[in-house]
Every structure is written in C-alpha cells, then in structure tokens.
Design a protein around this motif. Structure first.
Motif, PDB file in Angstrom:
ATOM      1  N   LEU A  12      59.804  45.910  34.256  1.00  0.00           N
ATOM      2  CA  LEU A  12      59.884  47.219  33.621  1.00  0.00           C
ATOM      3  C   LEU A  12      60.032  48.248  34.724  1.00  0.00           C
ATOM      4  N   LEU A  13      61.081  49.032  34.653  1.00  0.00           N
ATOM      5  CA  LEU A  13      61.439  49.933  35.740  1.00  0.00           C
ATOM      6  C   LEU A  13      61.592  51.361  35.209  1.00  0.00           C
ATOM      7  N   VAL A  14      61.169  52.326  36.035  1.00  0.00           N
ATOM      8  CA  VAL A  14      61.360  53.743  35.748  1.00  0.00           C
ATOM      9  C   VAL A  14      62.290  54.300  36.813  1.00  0.00           C
ATOM     10  N   ARG A  15      63.387  54.936  36.404  1.00  0.00           N
ATOM     11  CA  ARG A  15      64.397  55.376  37.368  1.00  0.00           C
ATOM     12  C   ARG A  15      64.140  56.771  37.926  1.00  0.00           C
ATOM     13  N   THR A  16      63.555  57.651  37.122  1.00  0.00           N
ATOM     14  CA  THR A  16      63.323  59.025  37.561  1.00  0.00           C
ATOM     15  C   THR A  16      61.968  59.489  37.055  1.00  0.00           C
ATOM     16  N   PRO A  17      61.382  60.524  37.652  1.00  0.00           N
ATOM     17  CA  PRO A  17      60.050  60.987  37.241  1.00  0.00           C
ATOM     18  C   PRO A  17      59.984  61.308  35.746  1.00  0.00           C
ATOM     19  N   GLY A  18      59.003  60.705  35.081  1.00  0.00           N
ATOM     20  CA  GLY A  18      58.785  60.984  33.679  1.00  0.00           C
ATOM     21  C   GLY A  18      59.722  60.276  32.722  1.00  0.00           C
ATOM     22  N   ALA A  19      60.667  59.512  33.257  1.00  0.00           N
ATOM     23  CA  ALA A  19      61.599  58.788  32.393  1.00  0.00           C
ATOM     24  C   ALA A  19      60.888  57.634  31.704  1.00  0.00           C
ATOM     25  N   GLY A  20      61.520  57.143  30.629  1.00  0.00           N
ATOM     26  CA  GLY A  20      60.956  55.983  29.939  1.00  0.00           C
ATOM     27  C   GLY A  20      61.189  54.701  30.713  1.00  0.00           C
ATOM     28  N   PHE A  21      60.478  53.663  30.300  1.00  0.00           N
ATOM     29  CA  PHE A  21      60.650  52.352  30.922  1.00  0.00           C
ATOM     30  C   PHE A  21      61.906  51.687  30.399  1.00  0.00           C
ATOM     31  N   GLU A  22      62.576  50.958  31.281  1.00  0.00           N
ATOM     32  CA  GLU A  22      63.704  50.137  30.868  1.00  0.00           C
ATOM     33  C   GLU A  22      63.555  48.748  31.473  1.00  0.00           C
ATOM     34  N   ARG A  23      64.069  47.784  30.760  1.00  0.00           N
ATOM     35  CA  ARG A  23      64.066  46.418  31.284  1.00  0.00           C
ATOM     36  C   ARG A  23      65.135  46.308  32.364  1.00  0.00           C
ATOM     37  N   ALA A  24      64.782  45.673  33.450  1.00  0.00           N
ATOM     38  CA  ALA A  24      65.704  45.555  34.576  1.00  0.00           C
ATOM     39  C   ALA A  24      65.441  44.239  35.295  1.00  0.00           C
ATOM     40  N   THR A  25      66.311  43.913  36.224  1.00  0.00           N
ATOM     41  CA  THR A  25      66.134  42.742  37.075  1.00  0.00           C
ATOM     42  C   THR A  25      65.992  43.215  38.512  1.00  0.00           C
ATOM     43  N   ILE A  26      64.927  42.763  39.177  1.00  0.00           N
ATOM     44  CA  ILE A  26      64.690  43.151  40.565  1.00  0.00           C
ATOM     45  C   ILE A  26      64.706  41.909  41.457  1.00  0.00           C
ATOM     46  N   ALA A  27      64.945  42.129  42.740  1.00  0.00           N
ATOM     47  CA  ALA A  27      64.963  41.026  43.704  1.00  0.00           C
ATOM     48  C   ALA A  27      63.560  40.811  44.265  1.00  0.00           C
TER      49      ALA A  27
END
Length: 354
Positions: A12-27
């Motif tokens: 679960l990743l947040v891209r910018t301050p206060g943004a919602g969570f999104e599903r993502a793939t991390i290394a």
C-alpha cells in the motif's frame, strides 16, 4: 535456505502528502550476507504513520509505504545469518539499522544512535535508498535488527508490540515499575492500554488517568486498580502526591504543573506521546518534591526482545481490530477520532484481494 534473488512485493503506497492509499508493487533487495527475508503476516497502524502520511511532522518522503509494527515469518536467509532460520516467527519495529559504532549503539540503545537510526520507513538506508515499511507483503532486514516473536503470542496481537509495546515497556522498566510502586498511565489508547497491561504484569499498583470515565470498564479489565477522570478537577486534589511514576501516553498538551503535583517525592513524569505544540511549566513544580520531567523513545533491539519474551511469559498482546487493505484509509480517520479499541492491524494477506 539461502537466496540471492531480489524480489517484488505488493504494498500500500501513498504518492503525495494526504493522498489516498493505492496498491502498488515495490522492489525488495536481494538478501545480503546477514539479511533475512520476511513474509509479513500483519502490520499495525501507529498514529505516527498518520502523521507521516499527512505530512504533519514536515519530514515525510514520498512515495511512502508506512508501517513499523511488523510480524511475519522468515522465508529466506543470507549466507552468514546465524540468528534465524526459515520458518521462524519474527518481528521488525521502528528501525532497521544504525551506525553500530557510537556509544548508544554499542550499549544496545540503537534508538539513540548518534548518527540517527535508519527508520523502517520514511528513512534512508546505508546505500541512500528510501526505506519502505510494513504495509507490504515482504521486507528484507539485517538479522541484527530483527526480533523473535514467542509462540504464545498471536501474530496480530504481537504486531503492535513492536512499537506500542516497547514504547511503554522501556520506561516502565527504567523507572522500576513493580511491587510497591504506584504507577499512573495517562490515556487508554493504543499505547496506554499496553502500559496498563505491562505495569500490572510487573506487579505495580496501576491507576488510569483518562479525560472521562468512558473507558473505565476497559481499564479495570486490562489490569488497572483505579480509574480517574482528569476532567474532574477534584482528581488533582484527591490524588496529589500519590504516584512514583506517571507515564503520559497522549499526544495532546497537558497542564504539566497539575500532573507533576500528583507525584510523590522523587517521582517521575515520563512522556512518550508527542504533542504538536511546545509545553510550559513552573520550575517550582520540579523543585518542590525533587521531581523529574522526562521522556523516553522506544527501545533497543535487546530490550525489545526482552519485552517480547516478557509478554510471551505473561500471555500479553495488544487488543486489536484486524482490517483489510482497503480499510486502511477509513481506519486512519477512526484513529484520529479515538474510535478504536485499541489498535488497528492490517491483515497483509488481503493485499492479494482485488
């Protein structure tokens, strides 16, 4: 099993301050000589996660994967690992590395590393890479910064111990909570409820100081001997000079002079909550009664393992509400409203569910 392959992990990743969570793939890096790879089962939600995601402390790095209350299972080890094997139940707390050479690190107090500990998330590791935390399916950590979770503690109940548990255990031990000692816990939230449980297990006489009596039944059930409302001004008269130790777990500013007046001779008021505003006091509140006003910051690896073993021996865990990955945003709002008894924990397996 030894492996050298890098992997990717759902998160679960947040891209910018206060943004919602999104599903993502991390290394996730390939395990180095002394690394262990951990499949994360549960990740606790700490109020500091909310501060960081919402840029309330002014030091956040984005994109961000929060989470520093991590419980899981070892799935791979580096060639030089001696502490853990595949299948071990383990945890990771607020930091994943430190300088290892300064006086605090050598004393096992890595949380006070003079160069600064490497935070589990929102930090930079020794290679300068941003660290990603426990709202993910896997993490790779040096074995020296991993702790063992006793068999007697459920994974979900164990996860918050990696921050909330050690945050209260460390000062309770340092200021000698135990038989014959009177301890007050300010606040009965994620930190405070573990403070009550651990202080009670240590043998102290425990009082909860809460804004109202709304959580009195919970406090007494968790092990408190007494429960008082701080909104009632008579509380500060009735309890004046009563306590050897007051552990303040709330992040709201307190009238420090009033709380210091509740201490006995040589008593200590220890703060583990972090208000957003500066505090003030009259120094006479310290001088009269030779009182101490101080703070405490989590614990080192050795003490964190001690805490987990203590909790295992006494069958202590956090009281949790387990949620799915899609419920994290709503859980953040509920934490801010104090609408949780007493800690949210994410079932990381739900990251696989669309």
């Amino acid at each position: 099993m030894t492996t050298s392959a890098a992997t990717t992990s759902a998160a679960l990743l947040v891209r910018t301050p206060g943004a919602g969570f999104e599903r993502a793939t991390i290394a996730r890096r390939a395990p180095r000589e002394h690394d262990v790879r951990i499949d994360i089962r549960f990740a606790g939600i700490c109020h500091s996660d909310i501060h960081q995601v919402r840029q309330e402390w002014g030091s956040s790095r984005f994109p961000m994967v929060p989470g520093h209350e991590i419980a899981g299972v070892v799935t791979a080890v580096g060639s030089g690992v001696s502490r853990y094997r595949v299948g071990d139940r383990v945890g990771v707390g607020c930091f994943v590395d430190s300088c290892r050479a300064c006086e605090p690190c050598l004393a096992g107090e890595q949380q006070y590393c003079q160069r600064g500990m490497v935070l589990t998330y929102n930090g930079r590791d020794q290679d300068g890479e941003t660290t990603y935390g426990g709202y993910s399916q896997q993490i790779v950590v040096d074995e020296n910064y991993v702790v063992r979770i006793p068999e007697g503690i459920d994974f979900a109940a164990a996860a918050p111990l990696l921050c909330a548990g050690i945050t209260v255990y460390s000062p309770l031990r340092r200021w000698q909570a135990g038989p014959g000692r009177r301890v007050a816990i300010v606040g009965l939230g994620g930190l405070g409820h573990m403070g009550v449980r651990i202080a009670h297990a240590l043998g102290a006489e425990v009082t909860v100081l809460s804004q109202s009596l709304a959580k009195e039944k919970d406090g007494l059930r968790l092990g408190a001997d007494h429960f008082h409302a701080t909104s009632d001004e008579s509380t500060f008269t009735t309890l004046r000079g009563s306590f050897d130790l007051i552990l303040n777990t709330v992040s709201a500013p307190l009238p420090l002079d009033a709380y210091l007046g509740l201490l006995r001779l040589d008593g200590a008021l220890v703060n583990v909550g972090v208000p957003s505003e500066p505090s003030s006091l009259n120094l006479l509140s310290l001088i009269v009664g030779r009182r101490t006003l101080t703070g405490s910051n989590i614990g080192g690896i050795r003490e964190t393992q001690e805490m987990l073993d203590f909790c295992g021996e006494h069958q202590l865990g956090a009281e949790v509400e387990v949620i799915g990955a899609d419920e994290v945003g709503a859980a953040y709002d509920r934490v801010v409203r104090s609408d949780v008894r007493f800690r949210f924990v994410i079932d990381v397996a739900t990251l696989d569910q669309a």
